[in-house]
Write a protein that holds these residues in place. Structure first.
Motif, PDB file in Angstrom:
ATOM      1  N   PHE A 204       0.823  -1.212   0.000  1.00 36.83           N
ATOM      2  CA  PHE A 204       0.000   0.000   0.000  1.00 36.83           C
ATOM      3  C   PHE A 204       0.857   1.263   0.000  1.00 36.83           C
ATOM      4  O   PHE A 204       0.399   2.332   0.394  1.00 36.83           O
ATOM      5  CB  PHE A 204      -0.933  -0.003   1.216  1.00 36.83           C
ATOM      6  CG  PHE A 204      -1.817  -1.202   1.284  1.00 36.83           C
ATOM      7  CD1 PHE A 204      -2.901  -1.332   0.437  1.00 36.83           C
ATOM      8  CD2 PHE A 204      -1.553  -2.220   2.186  1.00 36.83           C
ATOM      9  CE1 PHE A 204      -3.721  -2.452   0.491  1.00 36.83           C
ATOM     10  CE2 PHE A 204      -2.355  -3.343   2.252  1.00 36.83           C
ATOM     11  CZ  PHE A 204      -3.442  -3.467   1.391  1.00 36.83           C
ATOM     12  N   ALA A 205       2.096   1.133  -0.445  1.00 36.60           N
ATOM     13  CA  ALA A 205       2.991   2.287  -0.448  1.00 36.60           C
ATOM     14  C   ALA A 205       2.448   3.415  -1.324  1.00 36.60           C
ATOM     15  O   ALA A 205       2.515   4.592  -0.960  1.00 36.60           O
ATOM     16  CB  ALA A 205       4.383   1.870  -0.908  1.00 36.60           C
ATOM     17  N   ARG A 206       1.913   3.062  -2.492  1.00 36.53           N
ATOM     18  CA  ARG A 206       1.413   4.104  -3.394  1.00 36.53           C
ATOM     19  C   ARG A 206       0.277   4.884  -2.733  1.00 36.53           C
ATOM     20  O   ARG A 206       0.222   6.114  -2.836  1.00 36.53           O
ATOM     21  CB  ARG A 206       0.918   3.482  -4.701  1.00 36.53           C
ATOM     22  CG  ARG A 206       0.504   4.523  -5.737  1.00 36.53           C
ATOM     23  CD  ARG A 206       0.084   3.889  -7.059  1.00 36.53           C
ATOM     24  NE  ARG A 206      -0.125   4.884  -8.095  1.00 36.53           N
ATOM     25  CZ  ARG A 206      -1.245   5.596  -8.237  1.00 36.53           C
ATOM     26  NH1 ARG A 206      -2.241   5.419  -7.382  1.00 36.53           N
ATOM     27  NH2 ARG A 206      -1.339   6.491  -9.208  1.00 36.53           N
ATOM     28  N   GLU A 207      -0.622   4.178  -2.065  1.00 35.70           N
ATOM     29  CA  GLU A 207      -1.730   4.858  -1.387  1.00 35.70           C
ATOM     30  C   GLU A 207      -1.199   5.786  -0.289  1.00 35.70           C
ATOM     31  O   GLU A 207      -1.744   6.861  -0.062  1.00 35.70           O
ATOM     32  CB  GLU A 207      -2.695   3.834  -0.781  1.00 35.70           C
ATOM     33  CG  GLU A 207      -3.585   3.128  -1.776  1.00 35.70           C
ATOM     34  CD  GLU A 207      -2.848   2.090  -2.610  1.00 35.70           C
ATOM     35  OE1 GLU A 207      -1.678   1.799  -2.272  1.00 35.70           O
ATOM     36  OE2 GLU A 207      -3.432   1.568  -3.580  1.00 35.70           O
ATOM     37  N   THR A 208      -0.128   5.365   0.381  1.00 37.37           N
ATOM     38  CA  THR A 208       0.444   6.214   1.422  1.00 37.37           C
ATOM     39  C   THR A 208       1.066   7.468   0.824  1.00 37.37           C
ATOM     40  O   THR A 208       0.929   8.566   1.371  1.00 37.37           O
ATOM     41  CB  THR A 208       1.493   5.435   2.223  1.00 37.37           C
ATOM     42  OG1 THR A 208       0.914   4.241   2.751  1.00 37.37           O
ATOM     43  CG2 THR A 208       2.025   6.276   3.382  1.00 37.37           C
ATOM     44  N   TYR A 209       1.748   7.318  -0.316  1.00 39.96           N
ATOM     45  CA  TYR A 209       2.300   8.503  -0.981  1.00 39.96           C
ATOM     46  C   TYR A 209       1.186   9.457  -1.410  1.00 39.96           C
ATOM     47  O   TYR A 209       1.334  10.686  -1.310  1.00 39.96           O
ATOM     48  CB  TYR A 209       3.133   8.091  -2.199  1.00 39.96           C
ATOM     49  CG  TYR A 209       4.528   7.639  -1.861  1.00 39.96           C
ATOM     50  CD1 TYR A 209       5.445   8.509  -1.269  1.00 39.96           C
ATOM     51  CD2 TYR A 209       4.953   6.346  -2.130  1.00 39.96           C
ATOM     52  CE1 TYR A 209       6.726   8.102  -0.960  1.00 39.96           C
ATOM     53  CE2 TYR A 209       6.236   5.927  -1.825  1.00 39.96           C
ATOM     54  CZ  TYR A 209       7.128   6.805  -1.227  1.00 39.96           C
ATOM     55  OH  TYR A 209       8.403   6.397  -0.921  1.00 39.96           O
ATOM     56  N   LEU A 210       0.077   8.911  -1.873  1.00 39.36           N
ATOM     57  CA  LEU A 210      -1.062   9.754  -2.239  1.00 39.36           C
ATOM     58  C   LEU A 210      -1.572  10.516  -1.011  1.00 39.36           C
ATOM     59  O   LEU A 210      -1.906  11.701  -1.095  1.00 39.36           O
ATOM     60  CB  LEU A 210      -2.181   8.905  -2.838  1.00 39.36           C
ATOM     61  CG  LEU A 210      -1.974   8.406  -4.271  1.00 39.36           C
ATOM     62  CD1 LEU A 210      -3.040   7.369  -4.629  1.00 39.36           C
ATOM     63  CD2 LEU A 210      -2.024   9.582  -5.254  1.00 39.36           C
ATOM     64  N   ALA A 211      -1.634   9.817   0.114  1.00 43.00           N
ATOM     65  CA  ALA A 211      -2.087  10.485   1.337  1.00 43.00           C
ATOM     66  C   ALA A 211      -1.122  11.592   1.754  1.00 43.00           C
ATOM     67  O   ALA A 211      -1.553  12.673   2.169  1.00 43.00           O
ATOM     68  CB  ALA A 211      -2.216   9.445   2.460  1.00 43.00           C
ATOM     69  N   LEU A 212       0.179  11.353   1.619  1.00 45.70           N
ATOM     70  CA  LEU A 212       1.158  12.380   1.971  1.00 45.70           C
ATOM     71  C   LEU A 212       1.006  13.600   1.068  1.00 45.70           C
ATOM     72  O   LEU A 212       1.109  14.748   1.518  1.00 45.70           O
ATOM     73  CB  LEU A 212       2.574  11.813   1.864  1.00 45.70           C
ATOM     74  CG  LEU A 212       2.949  10.702   2.860  1.00 45.70           C
ATOM     75  CD1 LEU A 212       4.372  10.211   2.590  1.00 45.70           C
ATOM     76  CD2 LEU A 212       2.816  11.188   4.291  1.00 45.70           C
ATOM     77  N   GLN A 213       0.762  13.350  -0.221  1.00 49.95           N
ATOM     78  CA  GLN A 213       0.570  14.470  -1.148  1.00 49.95           C
ATOM     79  C   GLN A 213      -0.662  15.277  -0.758  1.00 49.95           C
ATOM     80  O   GLN A 213      -0.633  16.525  -0.770  1.00 49.95           O
ATOM     81  CB  GLN A 213       0.436  13.941  -2.578  1.00 49.95           C
ATOM     82  CG  GLN A 213       0.335  15.019  -3.652  1.00 49.95           C
ATOM     83  CD  GLN A 213      -1.089  15.557  -3.859  1.00 49.95           C
ATOM     84  OE1 GLN A 213      -2.052  14.819  -3.638  1.00 49.95           O
ATOM     85  NE2 GLN A 213      -1.199  16.815  -4.254  1.00 49.95           N
ATOM     86  N   GLU A 214      -1.744  14.613  -0.401  1.00 53.55           N
ATOM     87  CA  GLU A 214      -2.966  15.316  -0.014  1.00 53.55           C
ATOM     88  C   GLU A 214      -2.756  16.114   1.274  1.00 53.55           C
ATOM     89  O   GLU A 214      -3.255  17.242   1.405  1.00 53.55           O
ATOM     90  CB  GLU A 214      -4.106  14.312   0.169  1.00 53.55           C
ATOM     91  CG  GLU A 214      -4.560  13.659  -1.133  1.00 53.55           C
ATOM     92  CD  GLU A 214      -5.630  12.630  -0.903  1.00 53.55           C
ATOM     93  OE1 GLU A 214      -6.062  12.468   0.259  1.00 53.55           O
ATOM     94  OE2 GLU A 214      -6.043  11.970  -1.875  1.00 53.55           O
ATOM     95  N   LEU A 215      -2.030  15.532   2.206  1.00 54.46           N
ATOM     96  CA  LEU A 215      -1.761  16.252   3.455  1.00 54.46           C
ATOM     97  C   LEU A 215      -0.879  17.472   3.204  1.00 54.46           C
ATOM     98  O   LEU A 215      -1.097  18.541   3.785  1.00 54.46           O
ATOM     99  CB  LEU A 215      -1.087  15.316   4.462  1.00 54.46           C
ATOM    100  CG  LEU A 215      -1.948  14.162   4.981  1.00 54.46           C
ATOM    101  CD1 LEU A 215      -1.119  13.219   5.845  1.00 54.46           C
ATOM    102  CD2 LEU A 215      -3.142  14.687   5.768  1.00 54.46           C
ATOM    103  N   LEU A 216       0.106  17.328   2.327  1.00 54.78           N
ATOM    104  CA  LEU A 216       0.956  18.468   1.987  1.00 54.78           C
ATOM    105  C   LEU A 216       0.129  19.569   1.346  1.00 54.78           C
ATOM    106  O   LEU A 216       0.300  20.762   1.653  1.00 54.78           O
ATOM    107  CB  LEU A 216       2.070  18.025   1.046  1.00 54.78           C
ATOM    108  CG  LEU A 216       3.050  19.118   0.592  1.00 54.78           C
ATOM    109  CD1 LEU A 216       3.840  19.669   1.780  1.00 54.78           C
ATOM    110  CD2 LEU A 216       4.008  18.572  -0.474  1.00 54.78           C
ATOM    111  N   ALA A 217      -0.790  19.179   0.459  1.00 57.59           N
ATOM    112  CA  ALA A 217      -1.657  20.165  -0.188  1.00 57.59           C
ATOM    113  C   ALA A 217      -2.548  20.857   0.833  1.00 57.59           C
ATOM    114  O   ALA A 217      -2.842  22.056   0.711  1.00 57.59           O
ATOM    115  CB  ALA A 217      -2.500  19.488  -1.270  1.00 57.59           C
ATOM    116  N   GLY A 218      -2.976  20.121   1.862  1.00 58.23           N
ATOM    117  CA  GLY A 218      -3.816  20.725   2.893  1.00 58.23           C
ATOM    118  C   GLY A 218      -3.064  21.702   3.760  1.00 58.23           C
ATOM    119  O   GLY A 218      -3.626  22.700   4.235  1.00 58.23           O
ATOM    120  N   GLN A 219      -1.781  21.436   3.984  1.00 58.68           N
ATOM    121  CA  GLN A 219      -0.991  22.321   4.844  1.00 58.68           C
ATOM    122  C   GLN A 219      -0.778  23.698   4.230  1.00 58.68           C
ATOM    123  O   GLN A 219      -0.539  24.670   4.968  1.00 58.68           O
ATOM    124  CB  GLN A 219       0.373  21.681   5.139  1.00 58.68           C
ATOM    125  CG  GLN A 219       0.315  20.520   6.114  1.00 58.68           C
ATOM    126  CD  GLN A 219       1.676  19.963   6.448  1.00 58.68           C
ATOM    127  OE1 GLN A 219       1.813  19.100   7.299  1.00 58.68           O
ATOM    128  NE2 GLN A 219       2.725  20.436   5.786  1.00 58.68           N
TER     129      GLN A 219
END
Length: 645
Positions: free
Chosen positions: A447-462
């Motif tokens: 599930f590494a790809r899904e985790t990278y997607l989550a990190l990108q979304e969190l970065l965008a939220g910050q």
């Protein structure tokens, strides 16, 4: 004569130790992986310092350096690297927590950082607090600045500070003193202390760095004596006994005796207090029989045979002492980052990725992390940064003007990763606390790809405006310490945590949380104040992030951090108190008396008070959190009650 018990564990937070030295043959020493290379260098100043300190406690008689507690178990926790000779308070906090988690009864810190009033960063304060809660004795050098000044951690409450004296029992000129040391510090021999040199041989060094392990060794023997008497080892009691039994300085000293701290190490007196004897009879005997060692450690009370004399101090900065002393470069006086390499940290399971389907028992040998902070990213090198600059599209300014991409612009990076998430693997993702990177994040498993997607979304939220409902203020990252490190572009080295899925990877949308919590409160109590709700939630979240900030490695800290991600549940629970105008007073974490089999449960308690009526009863809310798995979980319903205190 006792040489210590294997049940007692002493941790040495210092430079690398040359365990191949003959004096360590037969000793029980274990090296814990840290951010510092484990291999000692024969020409390394910190290797020399760490080897010397360790030999004072664990040296074997057959190797030419009879240690004070050679039969006790030792943990070597390198925190000072030969190429830097210094460390940050964050580095030290990591080492203290590692030693605490590994079962240390005593932690020796032959180093410190000079401060104005004995103040420390939150990292270090939290680590010291953990030791106090777990009844672990921290022994720290008072410093070699020769002034009325304080070092941390020696000046922190519950730490036993150690200054240096000569063979006559006089404080050495370079040994620090101060108001806090007067109540929590003792003097021990610190001149011409015999110890091991990396690569073989011995040398004599001066400083509070070497007085500290003498006290640590004596404390280990006192704990061993408790075991032999059928008692439970009690480091807090041993600390009290060492301070209470300390002898006053010699009468021929100047009138100002502040430099004597609370007094001189008195081994016979300490044994008397420990065994319930008469201290008044012991004071004269102690002075007469050599508690003021002349070339030895003053262990003439029969506890240690031929124990070495005191030693030198200073390391979180290994201590600065006069040039006449035998320590040419063992002086580190301020913290800087100490990049190094970390070796394997988890044992049997290190080679296998931990997947979400594994049972908690499979995680027993792994160091779990549940940390809070903000996301960041790093390139590691100029070359990697430039590759992003070449690949990222040009950025449009106002008026249609196009400029080259800026990889450091988080907004541009978030947009670029949204269009090509595979590029996220080429970044070093970091978890930061107050702009300080504390971990690198490495998604692993299917599930590494899904985790990278989550990190990108969190970065965008910050990067959203703070008033936006999608604005993300903090993130939570669960994972396992991998045993690896990564070097950032700045040169800082941080440990790597591996995340196995998106479970537990949360972003705090504070504005949305306040809106949802306010709606919840209104459903329970009419006339609820939205501003009060917002203040309470902000206080709850920020109290943990700023006042109680931590590395998320201990069980209680993981429980505390998870309580923040569970803030909505908490908000709906304390809605009645908030509606009545009460505000958050304190947050505490305690071991829960109720737990499931093979679990690790902690009670997080929130106490509320009425700022306008101090006589009104406090309201307490408690929820129990099980942290035995990778993702903590709340057990049962939240309990609440009133208390006059």
């Amino acid at each position: 004569m006792s040489q210590g018990r294997s049940e007692i564990c002493v941790a040495i937070l210092d430079g690398p130790v040359d365990r191949a030295h003959p004096c360590f043959q037969g000793s029980d020493l274990t090296v814990l992986p840290t951010l510092v290379p484990q291999a000692a260098r024969s020409d390394g100043s910190m290797s020399g310092h760490g080897t010397h300190v360790a030999s004072i406690i664990f040296g074997q008689s057959e190797g030419g350096i009879p240690g004070i507690a050679p039969r006790c178990r030792g943990l070597i926790v390198p925190v000072f690297a030969d190429d830097r000779c210094s460390a940050t308070q964050l580095d030290l906090a990591r080492g203290i927590e590692q030693a605490a988690n590994a079962g240390a009864h005593i932690i020796n810190l032959s180093g410190g950082q000079l401060t104005d009033f004995g103040e420390a960063e939150g990292w270090l304060e939290n680590a010291v607090r953990i030791c106090q809660e777990r009844n672990i004795l921290l022994v720290a050098a008072a410093g070699n600045d020769g002034c009325e000044c304080l070092h941390v951690p020696a000046a922190l409450p519950s730490v036993l500070a150690v200054g240096a004296m000569d063979a006559r029992g006089h404080p050495l000129d370079f040994s620090n003193w101060g108001s806090k040391y007067k109540t929590q510090g003792i003097l021990a021999p610190g001149e011409q202390i015999l110890g091991a040199k990396p690569g073989g041989g011995t040398e004599r060094l001066n400083g509070t760095s070497f007085a500290a392990p003498i006290v640590s060794g004596v404390a280990a023997l006192l704990l061993s004596l408790q075991i032999e008497r059928g008692e439970t080892p009690d480091p807090a009691r041993v600390r009290q006994i060492l301070l209470q039994s300390a002898l006053p300085c010699n009468v021929d000293l100047p009138a100002d005796t502040q430099r004597c701290l609370a007094g001189k190490l008195n081994i016979p007196g300490a044994i008397t207090l420990l065994t319930g004897g008469n201290m008044s009879d012991e004071l004269q005997a102690a002075t007469a029989t050599g508690v003021e060692p002349s070339g030895g450690c003053g262990c003439g009370g029969g506890l240690v045979a031929d124990a070495p004399a005191p030693a030198q101090e200073g390391l979180l900065q290994p201590a600065t002492i006069p040039e006449a002393a035998v320590i040419p470069s063992n002086t580190v006086q301020s913290f800087t980052s100490t990049p190094t390499q970390l070796s394997t940290m988890t044992s049997a399971n290190n080679s296998n990725a931990v997947t979400p389907s594994q049972a908690p028992s499979d995680l027993a040998s792994s160091q779990l992390v549940y940390a809070l902070g903000t996301l960041g990213y790093d390139f590691g090198s100029e070359a990697r940064r430039d590759t992003f600059k070449q690949l990222m599209p040009a950025f449009a300014l106002g008026g249609g003007v196009m400029v080259p991409a800026n990889p450091y612009d988080a907004r541009q990076m978030a947009d670029y990763l949204a269009s090509d998430i595979s590029e996220a693997r080429s970044l070093i993702w970091t978890l930061n606390i107050e702009l300080t990177p504390v971990y690198a994040i490495d998604p692993k498993g299917p599930f590494a790809r899904e985790t990278y997607l989550a990190l990108q979304e969190l970065l965008a939220g910050q990067i959203q405006p703070e008033h936006d409902d999608d604005y993300i203020e903090r993130v939570s990252i669960p994972g396992v310490l991998s045993g690896r490190t990564v070097k950032l572009f700045s040169g800082q080295v941080v440990p790597v945590i591996e995340t196995q899925s998106t479970r537990g990877v949360y972003g705090w949308k504070v504005n949305s949380l306040v809106n949802a919590a306010f709606a919840e409160v209104q459903a329970v109590t009419e006339g609820a104040d939205r501003d009060a709700m917002s203040r309470t939630l902000d206080s709850f979240l920020n109290r943990i992030y700023y006042d109680l900030r931590n590395l998320g490695t201990t069980s209680q800290d993981r429980a505390l951090n998870f309580s923040v991600t569970n803030a909505f549940q908490a908000a709906s629970t304390f809605s009645q108190a908030v509606a009545q105008g009460m505000e958050l007073d304190s947050i505490t974490v305690e071991k829960s008396p109720f737990c499931r089999m093979d679990s690790d449960c902690w009670d997080v308690k929130l106490k509320f008070f009425d700022p306008e009526n101090s006589r009104r009863a406090k309201k307490i809310f408690r929820f129990t959190i099980d942290v035995s798995d990778l993702i903590p979980v709340t057990l049962g319903e939240v309990k609440s009650w009133s208390s006059p205190y």
